[in-house]
Design a protein around this motif. Structure first.
Motif, PDB file in Angstrom:
ATOM      1  N   GLN A 111       0.979  -1.170   0.105  1.00  0.00           N
ATOM      2  CA  GLN A 111       0.007  -0.109   0.030  1.00  0.00           C
ATOM      3  C   GLN A 111       0.862   1.185  -0.060  1.00  0.00           C
ATOM      4  N   CYS A 142     -10.744   0.463   3.685  1.00  0.00           N
ATOM      5  CA  CYS A 142      -9.108   0.148   3.330  1.00  0.00           C
ATOM      6  C   CYS A 142      -8.700   1.451   2.906  1.00  0.00           C
ATOM      7  N   LEU A 143      -7.277   1.990   3.234  1.00  0.00           N
ATOM      8  CA  LEU A 143      -6.674   3.160   2.842  1.00  0.00           C
ATOM      9  C   LEU A 143      -6.688   3.112   1.230  1.00  0.00           C
ATOM     10  N   HIS A 145      -7.151  -9.234   6.242  1.00  0.00           N
ATOM     11  CA  HIS A 145      -7.120  -8.217   5.384  1.00  0.00           C
ATOM     12  C   HIS A 145      -5.737  -7.754   5.130  1.00  0.00           C
ATOM     13  N   HIS A 181      -3.547  -8.277   1.533  1.00  0.00           N
ATOM     14  CA  HIS A 181      -2.731  -7.345   0.776  1.00  0.00           C
ATOM     15  C   HIS A 181      -1.235  -7.774   0.361  1.00  0.00           C
TER      16      HIS A 181
HETATM   17 ZN   LIG Z   1      -6.568  -2.106   2.992  1.00  0.00          ZN
END
Ligand SMILES: [Zn+2]
Length: 176
Positions: free
Chosen positions: A54, A102-103, A144, A148
């Motif tokens: 991310q 989620c960001l 979660h 990723h």
């Molecule tokens: Zn996320």
């Protein structure tokens, strides 16, 4: 420390399978700085977890923490945990449906099924092995973040998009 730019859905880095970190590299300055920056970035954007993909780094590193989050005001506290080469194993087959955000999909919430209880195995930021059992919300956050590292995001786990909502509509119609 620095606040890093967060990759949004559509950036290919979010879809790559992240390689594990070599244990000998964990104590090095590059990984230690990255971990510090991930923690600062997670706190800046009021996330309760962030994974290295991310922040545009394809490595198996995630950090999680929940403490008075404005984005998740009902979340139980989770202490700051650094998880390198994270493995998550379900301990029972039962799934629980709950809201997830989620960001990298900053404006959305959706009901996502997750295993209720999992075992997490990882290395901490000193490179020491950590292993623990987590349930419910804590287990959800771990699944979660593990996703990723596998190039998955929460909407991939939604069996239907009927609950997928913009945050403002989620707050108005669903959050009660
Ligand atoms: Zn996320």
């Amino acid at each position: 420390m620095a606040i890093l730019k967060v990759a949004r859905l559509g950036h290919p880095v979010l879809r790559q399978i992240a390689p594990p970190v070599e244990p000998e590299a964990i104590q090095g300055a590059e990984i230690q700085h990255l971990i510090d920056d991930m923690i600062e970035t997670m706190r800046e954007y009021d996330g309760i977890g962030i994974a290295a993909p991310q922040v545009h780094v394809s490595k198996q590193i995630a950090v999680i923490e929940a403490k008075g989050s404005r984005r998740y005001p009902d979340a139980p506290d989770i202490p700051l945990t650094v998880l390198i080469n994270l493995e998550v194993t379900p301990l029972a087959p039962d799934l629980e449906d709950d809201w997830e955000g989620c960001l990298s999909l900053i404006d959305f919430r959706g009901k996502t099924p997750r295993y209720r209880q999992v075992r997490a195995k990882a290395l901490d930021r000193q490179g020491h092995p950590v292993e623990f059992v987590a349930t419910e919300f804590h287990a959800r956050v771990l699944q979660h973040e593990r996703d990723h590292l596998l190039g998955k995001v929460f909407i991939d786990r939604m069996p239907s998009f009927e609950t997928l909502s913009y945050l403002s509509e989620f707050a108005r119609y669903w959050n009660h």
